[in-house]
Enzyme design. Structure first.
Site, PDB file in Angstrom:
ATOM      1  N   PRO A 125       0.820  -1.222   0.000  1.00 58.91           N
ATOM      2  CA  PRO A 125       0.000   0.000   0.000  1.00 58.91           C
ATOM      3  C   PRO A 125       0.847   1.263   0.000  1.00 58.91           C
ATOM      4  O   PRO A 125       0.339   2.354  -0.281  1.00 58.91           O
ATOM      5  CB  PRO A 125      -0.826  -0.125   1.287  1.00 58.91           C
ATOM      6  CG  PRO A 125      -0.085  -1.100   2.138  1.00 58.91           C
ATOM      7  CD  PRO A 125       0.592  -2.047   1.198  1.00 58.91           C
ATOM      8  N   GLU A 152       3.620  -6.584   8.667  1.00 59.99           N
ATOM      9  CA  GLU A 152       3.932  -5.171   8.466  1.00 59.99           C
ATOM     10  C   GLU A 152       4.808  -4.938   7.238  1.00 59.99           C
ATOM     11  O   GLU A 152       5.308  -3.833   7.019  1.00 59.99           O
ATOM     12  CB  GLU A 152       4.635  -4.599   9.704  1.00 59.99           C
ATOM     13  CG  GLU A 152       3.758  -4.559  10.941  1.00 59.99           C
ATOM     14  CD  GLU A 152       2.525  -3.688  10.728  1.00 59.99           C
ATOM     15  OE1 GLU A 152       2.674  -2.542  10.287  1.00 59.99           O
ATOM     16  OE2 GLU A 152       1.416  -4.178  11.024  1.00 59.99           O
ATOM     17  N   ARG A 194      -3.384 -10.313 -20.040  1.00 57.23           N
ATOM     18  CA  ARG A 194      -4.408 -10.173 -21.080  1.00 57.23           C
ATOM     19  C   ARG A 194      -3.962  -9.257 -22.218  1.00 57.23           C
ATOM     20  O   ARG A 194      -4.549  -9.265 -23.297  1.00 57.23           O
ATOM     21  CB  ARG A 194      -5.717  -9.658 -20.480  1.00 57.23           C
ATOM     22  CG  ARG A 194      -5.632  -8.252 -19.909  1.00 57.23           C
ATOM     23  CD  ARG A 194      -6.893  -7.873 -19.141  1.00 57.23           C
ATOM     24  NE  ARG A 194      -8.055  -7.829 -20.021  1.00 57.23           N
ATOM     25  CZ  ARG A 194      -8.417  -6.764 -20.730  1.00 57.23           C
ATOM     26  NH1 ARG A 194      -7.676  -5.662 -20.673  1.00 57.23           N
ATOM     27  NH2 ARG A 194      -9.487  -6.777 -21.496  1.00 57.23           N
ATOM     28  N   ASP A 209     -10.267  -0.617 -23.986  1.00 61.02           N
ATOM     29  CA  ASP A 209     -10.560  -0.722 -22.561  1.00 61.02           C
ATOM     30  C   ASP A 209     -10.606   0.640 -21.877  1.00 61.02           C
ATOM     31  O   ASP A 209     -10.059   1.629 -22.362  1.00 61.02           O
ATOM     32  CB  ASP A 209      -9.460  -1.520 -21.848  1.00 61.02           C
ATOM     33  CG  ASP A 209      -9.634  -3.013 -22.021  1.00 61.02           C
ATOM     34  OD1 ASP A 209     -10.751  -3.438 -22.339  1.00 61.02           O
ATOM     35  OD2 ASP A 209      -8.647  -3.737 -21.839  1.00 61.02           O
TER      36      ASP A 209
END
Length: 354
Positions: A125, A152, A194, A209
């Site tokens: 993150p 962590e 993909r 897309d």
């Protein structure tokens, strides 16, 4: 045909089983994709095969140990195979696909990177947001290694050291926190794979897309034309390909404006795009003197030059009605009609939004 080798290091190898299914499984079957899964505990020592320790300086949670991760990344960089995944089910490969039928040549994306070292992706993150542009660039890679952290995270020195053997990229798939990096690996792998030529049967499937041109993709419809009393947009069954393309572009722009307006700040927009975003449906009604002097074709052309696109112009007696779309303010739209008329013809009028 391009091929990609993925190696995933994790303490939960079974978490990667979804990579064996659907189009990813077919890509494995076709030799376009190879996936090796490595159990991090293979490099752990001691009776408990521990891979974590308390953080230096104190604090909650545990940090994954460098003396486990370092050797793991060393071995994978030098070719350790791990457990290769196989497709979960056999796929039909005897039916020609769209690009084969229409002789569409592969159109791979440009990576823009030096691939002399494998790419190490660390889902976290705290990383740089993963984007469609990343997926496009990484679809040209030959070898990608994923390091799945837990707790962590992984001792930062692991990545400082790994930069000698890898191109290290710490990436985030969103502004939220997961239990571990495995789910992010599934997301990134599907987004990247993909785009490799041959994985999708129709190259245009990903070239149109969301995010491919900086915008979100507009809504999609299929048969029947009317379902539960809801009609599909008539333009999609008009047979006019230019109108369909324009409608889809407009819907893409409007959805992006409503859902992700931040994308419009960095996406190059044409004058036509800006008109689609800003224009609204209006009706202008004016009284004219000498109605016979009005030439509808000339009026329509003059209004278009002024930024007022008339879809219908009607004249009944001394009342002229213009229906169309414009980004002009309502008073400006009325003045545009006044200026488009022959001199001395305009008497009074107004424009309303509909």
């Amino acid at each position: 045909m391009s091929s990609l080798r993925l190696d995933v290091i994790t303490i939960f190898p079974e978490y990667l089983d979804p990579l064996r299914h659907a189009l990813l499984g077919k890509a494995i079957e076709q030799g376009i994709l190879a996936v090796g899964v490595h159990d991090l505990r293979d490099w752990a020592t001691g009776n408990h095969k521990s891979v974590d320790a308390p953080p230096l300086g104190g604090g909650p949670g545990m940090v994954m140990k460098p003396e486990v991760w370092g050797p793991a990344l060393d071995d994978v960089a030098t070719g350790r195979a791990g457990t290769d995944l196989e497709s979960a089910a056999a796929h039909r490969n005897d039916k020609p696909r769209h690009d084969e039928v229409h002789a569409v040549a592969p159109r791979p994306y440009d990576s823009g990177e030096d691939a002399s070292k494998p790419l190490l992706i660390v889902p976290t993150p705290a990383g740089k947001p993963f984007t469609q542009a990343d997926a496009q660039a990484w679809s040209r890679e030959e070898h990608i290694v994923f390091a799945c952290g837990r707790y962590e995270g992984i001792d930062q020195r692991v990545f400082e050291d790994a930069s000698k053997r890898y191109r290290v990229r710490e990436v985030s798939i969103g502004d939220y926190v997961l239990i571990g990096g495995e789910v992010a690996v599934l997301v990134i792998t599907e987004a990247v794979t993909r785009l490799i030529p041959g994985v999708l049967g129709n190259t245009e499937s990903h070239e149109d897309d969301s995010f491919s041109d900086g915008l979100l993709e507009g809504p999609s419809y299929t048969k029947p034309r009317v379902w539960r009393g809801i009609e599909a947009p008539a333009v999609l069954t008009s047979g006019d390909h230019a109108k369909v393309a324009a409608w889809r572009r407009e819907q893409s722009l409007k959805r992006t404006r409503d859902v992700r307006p931040d994308l419009l700040e960095t996406t190059p927009l044409s004058d036509e795009d800006r008109f689609m975003l800003d224009a609204r449906d209006v009706v202008t009604t004016v009284r004219v003197d000498g109605a016979k002097r009005v030439v509808i074709k000339q009026l329509r052309r003059a209004l278009k030059q002024a930024g007022y696109r008339a879809s219908e112009i009607t004249l009944e007696g001394e009342t002229l009605t213009v229906t169309g779309r414009t980004a002009l303010a309502l008073e400006e739209a009325t003045r545009a009609v006044e200026k488009a008329l022959p001199p001395g013809m305009y008497h009074s009028g107004s424009t309303v939004q509909v």
